[in-house]
Design a protein around this motif. Sequence first.
Motif, PDB file in Angstrom:
ATOM      1  N   CYS A  58       0.695  -1.445  -0.081  1.00 45.03           N
ATOM      2  CA  CYS A  58      -0.112   0.091  -0.166  1.00 45.03           C
ATOM      3  C   CYS A  58       0.948   1.292  -0.054  1.00 45.03           C
ATOM      4  O   CYS A  58       1.805   1.374   0.702  1.00 45.03           O
ATOM      5  CB  CYS A  58      -0.909  -0.021   1.106  1.00 45.03           C
ATOM      6  SG  CYS A  58      -1.747   1.438   1.343  1.00 45.03           S
ATOM      7  N   ASN A  59       0.302   2.338  -0.768  1.00 40.58           N
ATOM      8  CA  ASN A  59       1.043   3.367  -0.718  1.00 40.58           C
ATOM      9  C   ASN A  59      -0.018   4.733  -0.370  1.00 40.58           C
ATOM     10  O   ASN A  59      -1.136   4.541  -0.739  1.00 40.58           O
ATOM     11  CB  ASN A  59       1.725   3.941  -2.073  1.00 40.58           C
ATOM     12  CG  ASN A  59       1.991   5.425  -2.069  1.00 40.58           C
ATOM     13  OD1 ASN A  59       1.366   6.243  -2.605  1.00 40.58           O
ATOM     14  ND2 ASN A  59       3.309   5.533  -2.001  1.00 40.58           N
ATOM     15  N   VAL A  60       0.213   5.471   0.254  1.00 36.30           N
ATOM     16  CA  VAL A  60      -0.582   6.553   0.982  1.00 36.30           C
ATOM     17  C   VAL A  60       0.263   7.949   0.531  1.00 36.30           C
ATOM     18  O   VAL A  60       1.453   8.118   1.009  1.00 36.30           O
ATOM     19  CB  VAL A  60      -0.756   6.408   2.529  1.00 36.30           C
ATOM     20  CG1 VAL A  60      -1.560   7.712   2.788  1.00 36.30           C
ATOM     21  CG2 VAL A  60      -1.642   5.076   2.831  1.00 36.30           C
ATOM     22  N   THR A  61      -0.291   8.688  -0.228  1.00 32.65           N
ATOM     23  CA  THR A  61       0.088   9.976  -0.557  1.00 32.65           C
ATOM     24  C   THR A  61      -0.846  11.107  -0.072  1.00 32.65           C
ATOM     25  O   THR A  61      -2.059  11.124  -0.376  1.00 32.65           O
ATOM     26  CB  THR A  61       0.488  10.129  -2.108  1.00 32.65           C
ATOM     27  OG1 THR A  61       1.284   8.922  -2.479  1.00 32.65           O
ATOM     28  CG2 THR A  61       1.155  11.210  -2.676  1.00 32.65           C
ATOM     29  N   ALA A  62      -0.325  12.233   0.192  1.00 36.61           N
ATOM     30  CA  ALA A  62      -1.333  13.342   0.630  1.00 36.61           C
ATOM     31  C   ALA A  62      -0.749  14.627   0.142  1.00 36.61           C
ATOM     32  O   ALA A  62       0.742  14.634   0.455  1.00 36.61           O
ATOM     33  CB  ALA A  62      -1.713  13.371   1.826  1.00 36.61           C
ATOM     34  N   GLY A  63      -1.148  15.482  -0.684  1.00 31.26           N
ATOM     35  CA  GLY A  63      -0.411  16.967  -0.969  1.00 31.26           C
ATOM     36  C   GLY A  63      -1.824  17.843  -1.283  1.00 31.26           C
ATOM     37  O   GLY A  63      -2.783  17.816  -0.979  1.00 31.26           O
ATOM     38  N   ILE A  64      -1.418  18.662  -2.237  1.00 38.32           N
ATOM     39  CA  ILE A  64      -2.205  19.830  -2.670  1.00 38.32           C
ATOM     40  C   ILE A  64      -2.690  19.190  -4.355  1.00 38.32           C
ATOM     41  O   ILE A  64      -1.494  19.383  -5.078  1.00 38.32           O
ATOM     42  CB  ILE A  64      -1.607  21.166  -2.529  1.00 38.32           C
ATOM     43  CG1 ILE A  64      -1.666  21.298  -1.181  1.00 38.32           C
ATOM     44  CG2 ILE A  64      -2.680  22.265  -3.369  1.00 38.32           C
ATOM     45  CD1 ILE A  64      -0.886  22.787  -0.827  1.00 38.32           C
ATOM     46  N   ALA A  65      -3.726  19.617  -4.661  1.00 36.54           N
ATOM     47  CA  ALA A  65      -4.089  19.260  -6.002  1.00 36.54           C
ATOM     48  C   ALA A  65      -3.425  20.097  -7.080  1.00 36.54           C
ATOM     49  O   ALA A  65      -3.096  21.248  -6.673  1.00 36.54           O
ATOM     50  CB  ALA A  65      -5.666  19.114  -6.198  1.00 36.54           C
ATOM     51  N   ALA A  66      -2.838  19.741  -8.274  1.00 32.31           N
ATOM     52  CA  ALA A  66      -2.488  20.576  -9.250  1.00 32.31           C
ATOM     53  C   ALA A  66      -3.330  21.310  -9.968  1.00 32.31           C
ATOM     54  O   ALA A  66      -4.614  20.455 -10.329  1.00 32.31           O
ATOM     55  CB  ALA A  66      -1.612  19.735 -10.369  1.00 32.31           C
ATOM     56  N   THR A  67      -3.526  22.409 -10.268  1.00 28.57           N
ATOM     57  CA  THR A  67      -4.456  23.313 -10.820  1.00 28.57           C
ATOM     58  C   THR A  67      -4.074  24.392 -11.768  1.00 28.57           C
ATOM     59  O   THR A  67      -2.976  24.675 -11.563  1.00 28.57           O
ATOM     60  CB  THR A  67      -5.515  23.904  -9.839  1.00 28.57           C
ATOM     61  OG1 THR A  67      -6.416  24.609 -10.606  1.00 28.57           O
ATOM     62  CG2 THR A  67      -4.591  24.740  -8.946  1.00 28.57           C
ATOM     63  N   ALA A  68      -4.780  24.285 -12.996  1.00 29.72           N
ATOM     64  CA  ALA A  68      -4.315  25.776 -13.788  1.00 29.72           C
ATOM     65  C   ALA A  68      -4.424  27.119 -13.456  1.00 29.72           C
ATOM     66  O   ALA A  68      -3.706  27.768 -13.942  1.00 29.72           O
ATOM     67  CB  ALA A  68      -4.946  25.399 -15.087  1.00 29.72           C
ATOM     68  N   GLY A  69      -5.326  27.035 -12.412  1.00 24.34           N
ATOM     69  CA  GLY A  69      -5.651  28.460 -12.047  1.00 24.34           C
ATOM     70  C   GLY A  69      -5.512  28.344 -10.404  1.00 24.34           C
ATOM     71  O   GLY A  69      -4.934  27.574  -9.763  1.00 24.34           O
ATOM     72  N   SER A 179       0.984  27.924  -5.062  1.00 23.49           N
ATOM     73  CA  SER A 179       2.612  27.929  -4.889  1.00 23.49           C
ATOM     74  C   SER A 179       3.185  26.779  -4.150  1.00 23.49           C
ATOM     75  O   SER A 179       4.183  26.207  -4.624  1.00 23.49           O
ATOM     76  CB  SER A 179       3.027  29.425  -4.442  1.00 23.49           C
ATOM     77  OG  SER A 179       4.492  29.563  -4.388  1.00 23.49           O
ATOM     78  N   ALA A 180       2.797  26.527  -2.959  1.00 21.63           N
ATOM     79  CA  ALA A 180       2.963  25.456  -2.140  1.00 21.63           C
ATOM     80  C   ALA A 180       2.816  24.091  -2.665  1.00 21.63           C
ATOM     81  O   ALA A 180       3.412  23.150  -2.386  1.00 21.63           O
ATOM     82  CB  ALA A 180       2.304  25.817  -0.662  1.00 21.63           C
ATOM     83  N   SER A 181       1.837  24.069  -3.672  1.00 24.01           N
ATOM     84  CA  SER A 181       1.480  22.726  -4.502  1.00 24.01           C
ATOM     85  C   SER A 181       2.873  22.209  -5.039  1.00 24.01           C
ATOM     86  O   SER A 181       3.225  20.990  -5.235  1.00 24.01           O
ATOM     87  CB  SER A 181       0.426  22.909  -5.404  1.00 24.01           C
ATOM     88  OG  SER A 181       0.369  21.745  -6.068  1.00 24.01           O
ATOM     89  N   GLY A 182       3.561  23.165  -5.698  1.00 19.32           N
ATOM     90  CA  GLY A 182       4.591  22.849  -6.586  1.00 19.32           C
ATOM     91  C   GLY A 182       4.252  22.255  -7.822  1.00 19.32           C
ATOM     92  O   GLY A 182       3.041  22.465  -8.351  1.00 19.32           O
ATOM     93  N   ALA A 183       5.347  21.891  -8.670  1.00 17.20           N
ATOM     94  CA  ALA A 183       5.175  21.442 -10.129  1.00 17.20           C
ATOM     95  C   ALA A 183       3.923  20.319 -10.271  1.00 17.20           C
ATOM     96  O   ALA A 183       4.003  19.560  -9.025  1.00 17.20           O
ATOM     97  CB  ALA A 183       6.490  21.023 -10.595  1.00 17.20           C
ATOM     98  N   LYS A 184       3.194  20.044 -11.234  1.00 20.75           N
ATOM     99  CA  LYS A 184       2.383  18.745 -11.632  1.00 20.75           C
ATOM    100  C   LYS A 184       3.124  17.735 -11.606  1.00 20.75           C
ATOM    101  O   LYS A 184       4.004  17.319 -12.398  1.00 20.75           O
ATOM    102  CB  LYS A 184       1.539  19.477 -12.782  1.00 20.75           C
ATOM    103  CG  LYS A 184       0.425  18.631 -13.138  1.00 20.75           C
ATOM    104  CD  LYS A 184      -0.522  19.119 -14.159  1.00 20.75           C
ATOM    105  CE  LYS A 184       0.180  19.514 -15.449  1.00 20.75           C
ATOM    106  NZ  LYS A 184      -0.892  19.851 -16.189  1.00 20.75           N
TER     107      LYS A 184
END
Length: 254
Positions: A58-69, A179-184
């Motif tokens: 199992c892998n569990v990942t959490a972050g911020i969704a990448a969005t165009a705007g 900005s905190a999300s980072g690159a897609k």
Amino acid sequence: MKDGLFVQQLQDRIARTYTFFLGRVVDIFLNGSPVPGEPFEIGANYTSEKFKSGEVTCNVTAGIAATAGETFRDRNAGWFVFCNGRAVFFGDKTSLTGWGVTLPIFQPKHRPFLGTVFFVSANPEALPWTTTKASVNEDSTVWQEAKRRMTTVGRVVITFLDRRYTDDGTEVASADVQSASGAKVSVLKAAASEQRAFKPPTKPAPKEMRIQYSAKIADIKKIATYLRKPNMGGSEVGRYTFNYFLKNEVGEDE
């Protein structure tokens, strides 16, 4: 099929359930048209953990969704849970994935949150899904371990998002979240990465602070009278004396 609502709901269900298979492994047609998968991506700043339980990895990942705007869609927020690539939860925001139990109740300020859980096993019977493959078996030990890690992994991101609205007002602007999300990054690539941790942006040091102290009313009135402004209140006198000391004793920066 001519029932427009039913067709749309069926298409959405297929697109979500088989999002990683459509156009890659299989093509599904509905009323003669191919059903595309529903893609979603995460920012490169994320937390990722792996564990193995019996025959299941199992892998569990959490972050911020990448969005165009700067707009984060509710549809692409929450927890996305997959068993051998098939979605059993897609953007879940209920107690089944910990919201309102081990995590806060999902609110609009949490829309940037994106978490994924990938269960993989050569033995499908070992996976923590139900017989219908449309949900999880809550009694499964591997699911219970995953939920514990989902809480740990997700909390750092949620704490950062909770700073957007505090008693002191909005501390994190939408642009700062993006900005905190980072690159897609592809969620599949994120799931295959080594263990890593989400890094919240450093909170800027405050540039102002409140000064409060008590003084005798008679003394405040003396100063107001001396300044020939008998109607000055305590805060005005305090500001005047502060500015006077800063200018004449300390010296203001140019």
